[in-house]
Write a protein that holds these residues in place. Sequence first.
Motif, PDB file in Angstrom:
ATOM      1  N   GLY A 112      -0.988   8.330 -12.788  1.00 32.50           N
ATOM      2  CA  GLY A 112      -0.796   7.348 -13.851  1.00 32.50           C
ATOM      3  C   GLY A 112       0.610   7.298 -14.419  1.00 32.50           C
ATOM      4  O   GLY A 112       0.855   6.616 -15.410  1.00 32.50           O
ATOM      5  N   LYS A 113       1.550   8.007 -13.783  1.00 31.40           N
ATOM      6  CA  LYS A 113       2.919   8.072 -14.316  1.00 31.40           C
ATOM      7  C   LYS A 113       3.842   7.061 -13.657  1.00 31.40           C
ATOM      8  O   LYS A 113       3.687   6.718 -12.489  1.00 31.40           O
ATOM      9  CB  LYS A 113       3.482   9.476 -14.124  1.00 31.40           C
ATOM     10  N   LEU A 114       4.820   6.629 -14.435  1.00 32.99           N
ATOM     11  CA  LEU A 114       5.845   5.743 -13.912  1.00 32.99           C
ATOM     12  C   LEU A 114       6.661   6.497 -12.866  1.00 32.99           C
ATOM     13  O   LEU A 114       7.076   7.629 -13.088  1.00 32.99           O
ATOM     14  CB  LEU A 114       6.755   5.254 -15.046  1.00 32.99           C
ATOM     15  N   ALA A 115       6.871   5.848 -11.717  1.00 35.44           N
ATOM     16  CA  ALA A 115       7.585   6.485 -10.611  1.00 35.44           C
ATOM     17  C   ALA A 115       8.859   5.740 -10.243  1.00 35.44           C
ATOM     18  O   ALA A 115       9.580   6.165  -9.348  1.00 35.44           O
ATOM     19  CB  ALA A 115       6.674   6.589  -9.394  1.00 35.44           C
ATOM     20  N   GLY A 116       9.147   4.600 -10.904  1.00 33.20           N
ATOM     21  CA  GLY A 116      10.367   3.863 -10.591  1.00 33.20           C
ATOM     22  C   GLY A 116      10.286   2.413 -11.005  1.00 33.20           C
ATOM     23  O   GLY A 116       9.482   2.026 -11.861  1.00 33.20           O
ATOM     24  N   MET A 117      11.145   1.616 -10.348  1.00 36.68           N
ATOM     25  CA  MET A 117      11.155   0.176 -10.600  1.00 36.68           C
ATOM     26  C   MET A 117      11.522  -0.552  -9.317  1.00 36.68           C
ATOM     27  O   MET A 117      12.110   0.030  -8.407  1.00 36.68           O
ATOM     28  CB  MET A 117      12.131  -0.197 -11.707  1.00 36.68           C
ATOM     29  N   THR A 118      11.176  -1.822  -9.247  1.00 37.01           N
ATOM     30  CA  THR A 118      11.546  -2.671  -8.131  1.00 37.01           C
ATOM     31  C   THR A 118      11.548  -4.115  -8.607  1.00 37.01           C
ATOM     32  O   THR A 118      11.069  -4.407  -9.704  1.00 37.01           O
ATOM     33  CB  THR A 118      10.612  -2.455  -6.919  1.00 37.01           C
ATOM     34  N   ASN A 119      12.090  -5.014  -7.775  1.00 32.94           N
ATOM     35  CA  ASN A 119      12.283  -6.396  -8.209  1.00 32.94           C
ATOM     36  C   ASN A 119      12.191  -7.376  -7.055  1.00 32.94           C
ATOM     37  O   ASN A 119      12.545  -7.044  -5.920  1.00 32.94           O
ATOM     38  CB  ASN A 119      13.701  -6.559  -8.794  1.00 32.94           C
ATOM     39  N   TYR A 120      11.760  -8.582  -7.379  1.00 32.26           N
ATOM     40  CA  TYR A 120      12.029  -9.735  -6.529  1.00 32.26           C
ATOM     41  C   TYR A 120      13.327 -10.331  -7.060  1.00 32.26           C
ATOM     42  O   TYR A 120      13.516 -10.430  -8.281  1.00 32.26           O
ATOM     43  CB  TYR A 120      10.934 -10.792  -6.647  1.00 32.26           C
ATOM     44  N   ILE A 139      12.779   4.736  -6.606  1.00 34.76           N
ATOM     45  CA  ILE A 139      11.555   5.512  -6.809  1.00 34.76           C
ATOM     46  C   ILE A 139      11.934   6.983  -6.868  1.00 34.76           C
ATOM     47  O   ILE A 139      12.901   7.422  -6.250  1.00 34.76           O
ATOM     48  CB  ILE A 139      10.471   5.236  -5.748  1.00 34.76           C
ATOM     49  N   ALA A 140      11.160   7.718  -7.628  1.00 33.97           N
ATOM     50  CA  ALA A 140      11.429   9.133  -7.880  1.00 33.97           C
ATOM     51  C   ALA A 140      11.465   9.929  -6.576  1.00 33.97           C
ATOM     52  O   ALA A 140      10.749   9.604  -5.628  1.00 33.97           O
ATOM     53  CB  ALA A 140      10.360   9.699  -8.806  1.00 33.97           C
ATOM     54  N   PRO A 141      12.290  10.962  -6.531  1.00 34.77           N
ATOM     55  CA  PRO A 141      12.386  11.783  -5.323  1.00 34.77           C
ATOM     56  C   PRO A 141      11.035  12.294  -4.831  1.00 34.77           C
ATOM     57  O   PRO A 141      10.804  12.367  -3.619  1.00 34.77           O
ATOM     58  CB  PRO A 141      13.288  12.943  -5.756  1.00 34.77           C
ATOM     59  N   GLY A 142      10.124  12.596  -5.719  1.00 38.21           N
ATOM     60  CA  GLY A 142       8.837  13.156  -5.329  1.00 38.21           C
ATOM     61  C   GLY A 142       7.919  12.212  -4.571  1.00 38.21           C
ATOM     62  O   GLY A 142       6.945  12.656  -3.963  1.00 38.21           O
ATOM     63  N   VAL A 143       8.199  10.906  -4.602  1.00 34.85           N
ATOM     64  CA  VAL A 143       7.350   9.946  -3.886  1.00 34.85           C
ATOM     65  C   VAL A 143       8.086   9.275  -2.731  1.00 34.85           C
ATOM     66  O   VAL A 143       7.557   8.368  -2.099  1.00 34.85           O
ATOM     67  CB  VAL A 143       6.739   8.880  -4.835  1.00 34.85           C
TER      68      VAL A 143
END
Length: 182
Positions: A73-81, A97-101
């Motif tokens: 349920g944690k925020l892992a990053g961001m992305t965009n169109y 995205i976070a290194p862990g994912v």
Amino acid sequence: MADLLAILERDPVRLEPFEDRHLEPLRLVCALDQEVWDIYPVNLGGDGFDAAIAMFRASPEWTNFAVIDTRNGKLAGMTNYISPTIFGVVEIGGTFIAPGVRGGDFNRAMKTLMIDHAFAEGFEKVEFRVDTRNARSMAAVAKLGAQREGTIRQNMVTWTGYRRDTALFGLLKREWLDNEGS
């Protein structure tokens, strides 16, 4: 073209329209990998965070998403169109995205959600623009089936002052449907 802003979900990823509540969790996630920002156009890992986020959010050409890891349920990053055109082309980018994912199925699930949604909304081509120094991202985009269409030479100056070359990748709707069966 249709509005690309939507909630998109496929385990282990949920993409939510970016809101103020995502700001501080994103700041914390971006701080986990200070070295990566040297090859990004903007610095989200330090003093440039607020200005970069303000730019992303203010641009009418950008559709911003918070990336949530549904396993915790944690925020892992961001992305965009980015920059949808009347000709049916849209870019996916501005992604962190976070290194862990990284390096597993998480990125593929995230990109698959975005690609499927763009094509379902009437787009015929998805583009990815990657700093040529970012070998990891170029490999990930190629694994999705996107074709490297060339290099745009010195088309951007990053926050460090580096004049970057950008690898342009494209993925056509028919290629995606033939290979993914989505």
